[in-house]
Design a protein around this motif. Sequence first.
Motif, PDB file in Angstrom:
ATOM      1  N   PRO A  25      33.894  44.848  61.230  1.00  0.00           N
ATOM      2  CA  PRO A  25      33.785  46.242  61.670  1.00  0.00           C
ATOM      3  C   PRO A  25      34.138  47.216  60.530  1.00  0.00           C
ATOM      4  CG  PRO A  25      34.864  44.938  63.358  1.00  0.00           C
ATOM      5  CD  PRO A  25      34.749  44.055  62.142  1.00  0.00           C
ATOM      6  N   PHE A  26      33.338  48.217  60.323  1.00  0.00           N
ATOM      7  CA  PHE A  26      33.443  49.223  59.256  1.00  0.00           C
ATOM      8  C   PHE A  26      33.060  48.670  57.884  1.00  0.00           C
ATOM      9  CE2 PHE A  26      36.598  50.402  62.516  1.00  0.00           C
ATOM     10  CZ  PHE A  26      36.041  51.595  62.946  1.00  0.00           C
ATOM     11  N   CYS A  27      32.768  47.377  57.807  1.00  0.00           N
ATOM     12  CA  CYS A  27      32.420  46.747  56.522  1.00  0.00           C
ATOM     13  C   CYS A  27      31.055  46.057  56.641  1.00  0.00           C
ATOM     14  CB  CYS A  27      33.483  45.727  56.126  1.00  0.00           C
ATOM     15  SG  CYS A  27      35.132  46.427  55.997  1.00  0.00           S
ATOM     16  N   GLU A  28      30.057  46.781  57.184  1.00  0.00           N
ATOM     17  CA  GLU A  28      28.734  46.196  57.427  1.00  0.00           C
ATOM     18  C   GLU A  28      27.793  46.395  56.248  1.00  0.00           C
ATOM     19  OE1 GLU A  28      30.178  48.539  59.262  1.00  0.00           O
ATOM     20  OE2 GLU A  28      30.555  47.748  61.271  1.00  0.00           O
ATOM     21  N   HIS A  29      28.336  46.836  55.109  1.00  0.00           N
ATOM     22  CA  HIS A  29      27.499  47.274  53.987  1.00  0.00           C
ATOM     23  C   HIS A  29      26.523  46.213  53.486  1.00  0.00           C
ATOM     24  CE1 HIS A  29      31.004  49.754  54.356  1.00  0.00           C
ATOM     25  NE2 HIS A  29      30.479  50.669  53.567  1.00  0.00           N
ATOM     26  N   VAL A 108      47.693  32.563  63.099  1.00  0.00           N
ATOM     27  CA  VAL A 108      48.675  32.246  62.062  1.00  0.00           C
ATOM     28  C   VAL A 108      48.392  30.852  61.502  1.00  0.00           C
ATOM     29  CG1 VAL A 108      51.136  31.921  61.565  1.00  0.00           C
ATOM     30  CG2 VAL A 108      50.393  33.820  63.018  1.00  0.00           C
ATOM     31  N   ASN A 109      48.361  30.766  60.191  1.00  0.00           N
ATOM     32  CA  ASN A 109      48.015  29.562  59.418  1.00  0.00           C
ATOM     33  C   ASN A 109      46.504  29.351  59.251  1.00  0.00           C
ATOM     34  OD1 ASN A 109      50.703  28.839  58.954  1.00  0.00           O
ATOM     35  ND2 ASN A 109      50.793  27.760  60.926  1.00  0.00           N
ATOM     36  N   ALA A 110      45.714  30.128  59.960  1.00  0.00           N
ATOM     37  CA  ALA A 110      44.257  29.951  59.815  1.00  0.00           C
ATOM     38  C   ALA A 110      43.807  30.400  58.427  1.00  0.00           C
ATOM     39  CB  ALA A 110      43.522  30.753  60.884  1.00  0.00           C
ATOM     40  N   ALA A 111      42.799  29.694  57.900  1.00  0.00           N
ATOM     41  CA  ALA A 111      42.271  30.015  56.575  1.00  0.00           C
ATOM     42  C   ALA A 111      41.235  31.128  56.675  1.00  0.00           C
ATOM     43  CB  ALA A 111      41.638  28.772  55.966  1.00  0.00           C
ATOM     44  N   VAL A 112      41.274  32.014  55.701  1.00  0.00           N
ATOM     45  CA  VAL A 112      40.307  33.128  55.681  1.00  0.00           C
ATOM     46  C   VAL A 112      39.593  33.210  54.336  1.00  0.00           C
ATOM     47  CG1 VAL A 112      41.554  34.542  57.382  1.00  0.00           C
ATOM     48  CG2 VAL A 112      42.095  34.786  54.943  1.00  0.00           C
ATOM     49  N   CYS A 113      38.437  33.855  54.355  1.00  0.00           N
ATOM     50  CA  CYS A 113      37.691  34.179  53.143  1.00  0.00           C
ATOM     51  C   CYS A 113      37.691  35.695  53.008  1.00  0.00           C
ATOM     52  CB  CYS A 113      36.246  33.701  53.264  1.00  0.00           C
ATOM     53  SG  CYS A 113      36.085  31.921  53.196  1.00  0.00           S
ATOM     54  N   ILE A 114      38.094  36.175  51.836  1.00  0.00           N
ATOM     55  CA  ILE A 114      38.174  37.622  51.631  1.00  0.00           C
ATOM     56  C   ILE A 114      36.983  38.085  50.795  1.00  0.00           C
ATOM     57  CG2 ILE A 114      39.600  39.508  50.732  1.00  0.00           C
ATOM     58  CD1 ILE A 114      42.022  37.517  51.126  1.00  0.00           C
ATOM     59  N   ILE A 158      40.949  42.540  45.636  1.00  0.00           N
ATOM     60  CA  ILE A 158      41.336  42.836  47.019  1.00  0.00           C
ATOM     61  C   ILE A 158      41.883  44.245  47.060  1.00  0.00           C
ATOM     62  CG2 ILE A 158      42.650  42.049  49.018  1.00  0.00           C
ATOM     63  CD1 ILE A 158      42.717  39.286  47.807  1.00  0.00           C
ATOM     64  N   ARG A 159      41.137  45.126  47.703  1.00  0.00           N
ATOM     65  CA  ARG A 159      41.386  46.570  47.617  1.00  0.00           C
ATOM     66  C   ARG A 159      40.692  47.228  48.807  1.00  0.00           C
ATOM     67  NH1 ARG A 159      36.787  47.744  42.940  1.00  0.00           N
ATOM     68  NH2 ARG A 159      35.321  46.266  43.794  1.00  0.00           N
ATOM     69  N   PRO A 160      40.817  48.547  48.968  1.00  0.00           N
ATOM     70  CA  PRO A 160      40.081  49.192  50.067  1.00  0.00           C
ATOM     71  C   PRO A 160      38.595  48.804  49.998  1.00  0.00           C
ATOM     72  CG  PRO A 160      41.577  50.760  49.047  1.00  0.00           C
ATOM     73  CD  PRO A 160      41.631  49.514  48.204  1.00  0.00           C
ATOM     74  N   GLY A 161      38.035  48.370  51.121  1.00  0.00           N
ATOM     75  CA  GLY A 161      36.655  47.856  51.113  1.00  0.00           C
ATOM     76  C   GLY A 161      36.626  46.343  51.191  1.00  0.00           C
ATOM     77  N   SER A 162      37.806  45.724  51.120  1.00  0.00           N
ATOM     78  CA  SER A 162      37.882  44.273  51.288  1.00  0.00           C
ATOM     79  C   SER A 162      38.094  43.941  52.757  1.00  0.00           C
ATOM     80  CB  SER A 162      39.041  43.693  50.475  1.00  0.00           C
ATOM     81  OG  SER A 162      38.772  43.820  49.091  1.00  0.00           O
ATOM     82  N   PHE A 163      37.595  42.810  53.162  1.00  0.00           N
ATOM     83  CA  PHE A 163      37.760  42.365  54.550  1.00  0.00           C
ATOM     84  C   PHE A 163      37.775  40.850  54.585  1.00  0.00           C
ATOM     85  CE2 PHE A 163      33.347  41.039  55.330  1.00  0.00           C
ATOM     86  CZ  PHE A 163      32.671  41.711  54.313  1.00  0.00           C
ATOM     87  N   ALA A 164      38.329  40.311  55.659  1.00  0.00           N
ATOM     88  CA  ALA A 164      38.463  38.856  55.751  1.00  0.00           C
ATOM     89  C   ALA A 164      37.716  38.323  56.965  1.00  0.00           C
ATOM     90  CB  ALA A 164      39.940  38.469  55.841  1.00  0.00           C
ATOM     91  N   MET A 165      37.055  37.195  56.753  1.00  0.00           N
ATOM     92  CA  MET A 165      36.422  36.444  57.845  1.00  0.00           C
ATOM     93  C   MET A 165      37.098  35.078  57.887  1.00  0.00           C
ATOM     94  SD  MET A 165      32.369  37.277  57.154  1.00  0.00           S
ATOM     95  CE  MET A 165      31.825  36.975  58.843  1.00  0.00           C
ATOM     96  N   TRP A 166      36.989  34.387  59.006  1.00  0.00           N
ATOM     97  CA  TRP A 166      37.533  33.031  59.079  1.00  0.00           C
ATOM     98  C   TRP A 166      36.802  32.148  58.074  1.00  0.00           C
ATOM     99  CZ3 TRP A 166      41.720  33.906  61.382  1.00  0.00           C
ATOM    100  CH2 TRP A 166      41.792  34.759  62.474  1.00  0.00           C
TER     101      TRP A 166
END
Length: 392
Positions: A25-29, A108-114, A158-166
């Motif tokens: 959300p907000f990161c659909e670019h 918690v403990n789940a891995a994410v991709c940024i 990792i800065r404003p505009g970064s987001f994480a998915m599982w």
Amino acid sequence: LIVIRKEEDQFLELAQKVMSLPTAPFCEHLVAAFVHNFVAELPTLSLSEDSFGNLLLIHEGDETQPRQGGHLIATAHMDHPGLVFEERLSGQDFLFSKKGGIPLHHAVNAAVCIFDIRQPASQSPIRGHITARLDGPDVAFNVRVDSGIAEAEVAESIRPGSFAMWDLVAFEQQNRRIIGRACDDLAGLTCGLYYLLTLSRCKSPKRAGLLLTRAEEIGFGGMAAAIAAQTLDKDDVYVNIECSNAESAAALLGGGPVVRVGDRLSTFDPQITAGLNFLGAELGEDFRFQRKLMDGGACEASLLMQNGFRTGAVALPLDNYHNNGKEGVQAEQIHLDDALGLVELLVTLATSPDGVNEVFTTASANLRAGFEQGQQQHAARLRETRQLSQYQ
Ligand SMILES: [Zn+2]
């Protein structure tokens, strides 16, 4: 139109590209950038973007007169629930906020991709995992980047505009199933694009469109903004495409696309619903579809209906809704045949020779004719048999 079922390799090729796009959300670019390129390659399509970043794609057709009763505008959303960058806490630690429904108990403990909206869609994500959940009016998470990544690189990326998915597979086909981290709604969006691609290729004379919204998962952000700004045409007919929780609605993966009569909040236009049902039946015995109230979630169709837009909906039955797997965070799943059927249904509606409105009035007339026939047969018998009773 059975053609679409024979085009599954082409559909899968598009699905692989679309479902591999990182989004939140907000990161659909990155999704929006793909859509711009998709439209640029198809001469019959035009694209307009509103001031909120929602995209309206139109296949022009060649009708010279404006059609009474409007045109079909399918809608889908470009985001998926995820985590959005808030601030850097220390060298490897970051604060991300929750955006949309996510598996809170397994986070918690789940891995994410940024990912970073400024990098191309093919970027290699920075991997990390969630170290803590911070409850409050807005749920947030501490995310620690995996060791072995240089601190300077981390600080820069990792800065404003970064987001994480599982950290889950983006796209995979297993037999007839399509598995992916963000089926909702990138699989729906794929169906929307493939429907326009089909109209464009067969040079359909009918004007039809696709509205792609932002930030649906946080409460219909993009659609609400578009409605408030009065950018949508009330003469048109809207059909929302969603992936929706199959289990809670007793819908079957592989049972065909769902004609969605409503969601958790409200029911949709009965004439449009009846029209979609009618078209599904007209497509013949080989065409499987399901008619369901998908009340495991809410969708943009409810918002459109409440604002006076004529709205129906179709859905792809979804397993592991919002990445809630039986044993934790898991990729979502849909069925390829449901997706192909959904495209076929939309294309059939958009290309109906006398326009979409005609389909709805024909469907209603059909229903009424069926009832009237029964009534004529039974009224006389009811009158006669009533006199037989000795206890009157
Ligand atoms: Zn959705």
